[in-house]
Design a protein around this motif. Sequence first.
Motif, PDB file in Angstrom:
ATOM      1  N   TYR A   1      55.867 -48.495  -8.508  1.00  0.00           N
ATOM      2  CA  TYR A   1      55.525 -49.210  -9.739  1.00  0.00           C
ATOM      3  C   TYR A   1      55.692 -50.716  -9.610  1.00  0.00           C
ATOM      4  CZ  TYR A   1      60.558 -48.951 -11.050  1.00  0.00           C
ATOM      5  OH  TYR A   1      61.927 -49.026 -11.090  1.00  0.00           O
ATOM      6  N   LEU A   2      56.527 -51.187  -8.688  1.00  0.00           N
ATOM      7  CA  LEU A   2      56.617 -52.636  -8.478  1.00  0.00           C
ATOM      8  C   LEU A   2      55.349 -53.154  -7.805  1.00  0.00           C
ATOM      9  CD1 LEU A   2      60.336 -53.190  -7.425  1.00  0.00           C
ATOM     10  CD2 LEU A   2      59.295 -53.351  -9.706  1.00  0.00           C
ATOM     11  N   ASP A   3      54.778 -52.378  -6.896  1.00  0.00           N
ATOM     12  CA  ASP A   3      53.485 -52.744  -6.299  1.00  0.00           C
ATOM     13  C   ASP A   3      52.405 -52.801  -7.382  1.00  0.00           C
ATOM     14  OD1 ASP A   3      54.681 -52.703  -3.776  1.00  0.00           O
ATOM     15  OD2 ASP A   3      54.102 -50.618  -3.399  1.00  0.00           O
ATOM     16  N   ALA A   4      52.427 -51.809  -8.259  1.00  0.00           N
ATOM     17  CA  ALA A   4      51.452 -51.790  -9.350  1.00  0.00           C
ATOM     18  C   ALA A   4      51.631 -53.007 -10.248  1.00  0.00           C
ATOM     19  CB  ALA A   4      51.596 -50.499 -10.159  1.00  0.00           C
ATOM     20  N   TRP A   5      52.879 -53.361 -10.526  1.00  0.00           N
ATOM     21  CA  TRP A   5      53.130 -54.515 -11.383  1.00  0.00           C
ATOM     22  C   TRP A   5      52.586 -55.795 -10.761  1.00  0.00           C
ATOM     23  CZ3 TRP A   5      53.656 -55.135 -16.228  1.00  0.00           C
ATOM     24  CH2 TRP A   5      54.061 -56.368 -16.749  1.00  0.00           C
ATOM     25  N   ALA A   6      52.740 -55.938  -9.461  1.00  0.00           N
ATOM     26  CA  ALA A   6      52.208 -57.127  -8.773  1.00  0.00           C
ATOM     27  C   ALA A   6      50.692 -57.207  -8.940  1.00  0.00           C
ATOM     28  CB  ALA A   6      52.589 -57.092  -7.294  1.00  0.00           C
ATOM     29  N   ALA A   7      50.026 -56.064  -8.876  1.00  0.00           N
ATOM     30  CA  ALA A   7      48.571 -56.052  -9.056  1.00  0.00           C
ATOM     31  C   ALA A   7      48.201 -56.406 -10.489  1.00  0.00           C
ATOM     32  CB  ALA A   7      48.011 -54.683  -8.682  1.00  0.00           C
ATOM     33  N   LEU A   8      48.962 -55.897 -11.471  1.00  0.00           N
ATOM     34  CA  LEU A   8      48.699 -56.248 -12.868  1.00  0.00           C
ATOM     35  C   LEU A   8      48.905 -57.744 -13.094  1.00  0.00           C
ATOM     36  CD1 LEU A   8      48.618 -53.166 -13.266  1.00  0.00           C
ATOM     37  CD2 LEU A   8      49.906 -53.489 -15.393  1.00  0.00           C
ATOM     38  N   GLU A   9      49.905 -58.311 -12.459  1.00  0.00           N
ATOM     39  CA  GLU A   9      50.122 -59.752 -12.585  1.00  0.00           C
ATOM     40  C   GLU A   9      48.922 -60.530 -12.051  1.00  0.00           C
ATOM     41  OE1 GLU A   9      54.613 -61.123 -12.623  1.00  0.00           O
ATOM     42  OE2 GLU A   9      54.113 -60.171 -10.713  1.00  0.00           O
ATOM     43  N   GLU A  10      48.321 -60.049 -10.969  1.00  0.00           N
ATOM     44  CA  GLU A  10      47.134 -60.720 -10.427  1.00  0.00           C
ATOM     45  C   GLU A  10      45.971 -60.641 -11.411  1.00  0.00           C
ATOM     46  OE1 GLU A  10      46.204 -59.158  -6.589  1.00  0.00           O
ATOM     47  OE2 GLU A  10      48.138 -59.718  -5.716  1.00  0.00           O
ATOM     48  N   LEU A  11      45.778 -59.488 -12.018  1.00  0.00           N
ATOM     49  CA  LEU A  11      44.720 -59.335 -13.021  1.00  0.00           C
ATOM     50  C   LEU A  11      44.959 -60.275 -14.199  1.00  0.00           C
ATOM     51  CD1 LEU A  11      44.491 -55.443 -13.019  1.00  0.00           C
ATOM     52  CD2 LEU A  11      42.686 -56.995 -12.240  1.00  0.00           C
ATOM     53  N   TYR A  12      46.202 -60.367 -14.615  1.00  0.00           N
ATOM     54  CA  TYR A  12      46.561 -61.242 -15.745  1.00  0.00           C
ATOM     55  C   TYR A  12      46.353 -62.711 -15.380  1.00  0.00           C
ATOM     56  CZ  TYR A  12      49.541 -63.435 -19.306  1.00  0.00           C
ATOM     57  OH  TYR A  12      50.033 -64.225 -20.319  1.00  0.00           O
ATOM     58  N   ALA A  13      46.790 -63.105 -14.197  1.00  0.00           N
ATOM     59  CA  ALA A  13      46.641 -64.498 -13.763  1.00  0.00           C
ATOM     60  C   ALA A  13      45.172 -64.888 -13.647  1.00  0.00           C
ATOM     61  CB  ALA A  13      47.358 -64.720 -12.434  1.00  0.00           C
TER      62      ALA A  13
ATOM     63  N   ASP B   1      47.585 -43.972  -8.986  1.00  0.00           N
ATOM     64  CA  ASP B   1      46.838 -45.209  -8.708  1.00  0.00           C
ATOM     65  C   ASP B   1      47.741 -46.430  -8.582  1.00  0.00           C
ATOM     66  OD1 ASP B   1      44.306 -43.985  -8.697  1.00  0.00           O
ATOM     67  OD2 ASP B   1      44.239 -44.035 -10.885  1.00  0.00           O
ATOM     68  N   HIS B   2      49.046 -46.231  -8.469  1.00  0.00           N
ATOM     69  CA  HIS B   2      49.945 -47.385  -8.379  1.00  0.00           C
ATOM     70  C   HIS B   2      49.629 -48.278  -7.186  1.00  0.00           C
ATOM     71  CE1 HIS B   2      53.513 -45.842 -11.054  1.00  0.00           C
ATOM     72  NE2 HIS B   2      52.367 -45.918 -11.706  1.00  0.00           N
ATOM     73  N   ALA B   3      49.118 -47.684  -6.103  1.00  0.00           N
ATOM     74  CA  ALA B   3      48.818 -48.470  -4.906  1.00  0.00           C
ATOM     75  C   ALA B   3      47.401 -49.036  -4.928  1.00  0.00           C
ATOM     76  CB  ALA B   3      49.019 -47.623  -3.653  1.00  0.00           C
ATOM     77  N   SER B   4      46.623 -48.686  -5.947  1.00  0.00           N
ATOM     78  CA  SER B   4      45.229 -49.158  -6.018  1.00  0.00           C
ATOM     79  C   SER B   4      44.904 -49.583  -7.448  1.00  0.00           C
ATOM     80  CB  SER B   4      44.272 -48.059  -5.554  1.00  0.00           C
ATOM     81  OG  SER B   4      44.487 -46.864  -6.286  1.00  0.00           O
ATOM     82  N   ALA B   5      45.800 -50.366  -8.027  1.00  0.00           N
ATOM     83  CA  ALA B   5      45.694 -50.695  -9.453  1.00  0.00           C
ATOM     84  C   ALA B   5      44.440 -51.496  -9.774  1.00  0.00           C
ATOM     85  CB  ALA B   5      46.934 -51.451  -9.908  1.00  0.00           C
ATOM     86  N   ARG B   6      44.053 -52.409  -8.911  1.00  0.00           N
ATOM     87  CA  ARG B   6      42.866 -53.229  -9.223  1.00  0.00           C
ATOM     88  C   ARG B   6      41.609 -52.363  -9.282  1.00  0.00           C
ATOM     89  NH1 ARG B   6      46.361 -56.360  -6.454  1.00  0.00           N
ATOM     90  NH2 ARG B   6      45.757 -55.422  -4.482  1.00  0.00           N
ATOM     91  N   ASP B   7      41.475 -51.436  -8.342  1.00  0.00           N
ATOM     92  CA  ASP B   7      40.319 -50.538  -8.367  1.00  0.00           C
ATOM     93  C   ASP B   7      40.362 -49.635  -9.601  1.00  0.00           C
ATOM     94  OD1 ASP B   7      39.402 -51.579  -5.980  1.00  0.00           O
ATOM     95  OD2 ASP B   7      40.247 -49.976  -4.744  1.00  0.00           O
TER      96      ASP B   7
ATOM     97  N   TYR C   1      41.732 -50.331 -12.449  1.00  0.00           N
ATOM     98  CA  TYR C   1      41.402 -51.175 -13.607  1.00  0.00           C
ATOM     99  C   TYR C   1      39.889 -51.306 -13.751  1.00  0.00           C
ATOM    100  CZ  TYR C   1      41.348 -55.242 -16.715  1.00  0.00           C
ATOM    101  OH  TYR C   1      41.125 -56.096 -17.764  1.00  0.00           O
ATOM    102  N   ASP C   2      39.213 -51.583 -12.634  1.00  0.00           N
ATOM    103  CA  ASP C   2      37.754 -51.726 -12.670  1.00  0.00           C
ATOM    104  C   ASP C   2      37.094 -50.428 -13.123  1.00  0.00           C
ATOM    105  OD1 ASP C   2      37.858 -54.359 -11.817  1.00  0.00           O
ATOM    106  OD2 ASP C   2      37.587 -53.854  -9.701  1.00  0.00           O
ATOM    107  N   ALA C   3      37.631 -49.288 -12.666  1.00  0.00           N
ATOM    108  CA  ALA C   3      37.050 -48.004 -13.053  1.00  0.00           C
ATOM    109  C   ALA C   3      37.238 -47.753 -14.549  1.00  0.00           C
ATOM    110  CB  ALA C   3      37.695 -46.884 -12.240  1.00  0.00           C
ATOM    111  N   SER C   4      38.400 -48.122 -15.078  1.00  0.00           N
ATOM    112  CA  SER C   4      38.615 -47.962 -16.516  1.00  0.00           C
ATOM    113  C   SER C   4      37.664 -48.843 -17.312  1.00  0.00           C
ATOM    114  CB  SER C   4      40.071 -48.294 -16.882  1.00  0.00           C
ATOM    115  OG  SER C   4      40.938 -47.237 -16.547  1.00  0.00           O
ATOM    116  N   LEU C   5      37.492 -50.077 -16.877  1.00  0.00           N
ATOM    117  CA  LEU C   5      36.564 -50.974 -17.570  1.00  0.00           C
ATOM    118  C   LEU C   5      35.155 -50.392 -17.586  1.00  0.00           C
ATOM    119  CD1 LEU C   5      37.402 -54.647 -16.531  1.00  0.00           C
ATOM    120  CD2 LEU C   5      37.946 -53.484 -18.667  1.00  0.00           C
ATOM    121  N   GLU C   6      34.737 -49.836 -16.455  1.00  0.00           N
ATOM    122  CA  GLU C   6      33.385 -49.262 -16.381  1.00  0.00           C
ATOM    123  C   GLU C   6      33.240 -48.095 -17.347  1.00  0.00           C
ATOM    124  OE1 GLU C   6      30.220 -47.464 -13.110  1.00  0.00           O
ATOM    125  OE2 GLU C   6      32.132 -48.315 -12.441  1.00  0.00           O
TER     126      GLU C   6
END
Length: 269
Positions: free
Chosen positions: A112-124, A77-83, A85-90
Amino acid sequence: MQVTLNNGVVMPQVGFGVFQVPNDETEAAVSAALEAGYRSIDTAAIYGNEEGVGRAIAASGIARDELFVTTKLWNSDHASARDAYDASLERLGLDRLDLYLIHWPAPANDRYLDAWAALEELYAAGRVRAIGVSNFLPEHLRRVADLGGTVPAVNQVELHPALQQRDVVAANDALGTTTEAWSPLAQGALLTDPTITTIAERLGRTPAQVILRWHLQQGRVIIPKSVTPSRIAANLDLAGFELSDADLVAIDGLERDGRVGPHPAEFNG
């Protein structure tokens, strides 16, 4: 016992891990942990038991802001981290996480750098209180740090007396990243070691308590796992004793590169 992460978020130093706990047993195990006093629960999407964790949290009656919940992003899921994340929350039945980790660097995939960028967006966006990584070696950490953005709050790695990962701990410390130990008891492999049992007998403690106390006195976060209520409670009962400097040195001497899980440079899931 708490630690303050590099973004100011306070995290319990002892959490309850649910790795290899079947989903149909997870609710009971987490409920026992919460009843014993744990307030930090660590799971992952790949464990297949986020639903059980969520049910236990919902049934506990404990206020959400008293709990610290961690889950992890799987390699595919490194390329689809936001999705993801939402699935884990659900599955958890929550509207936010306290800590979200990239589970493995999976270097052959190199996403993993792509995944990190997505995590940064979630955090921001305020959707998660802290972000971090898991099983990252110094070279993986450096690549994330070199992006010049958010520094990982946590690096969760296999760490126990037989595998002390001193190079990883040094890299974490240099960045201000908290070291969190998974498999802090080496899956039980050290519980009969004479060094450990001798200290335990002298202190009137269990071998597991001695090893867990060794971790705590070095400032690490730990997430011991058990499904036995008495052991769950004992693993949290770590405040009433202290290891001497000689004890710490003796346990440090158990290093033997005794890895029980995959090597992060080779594992891609």
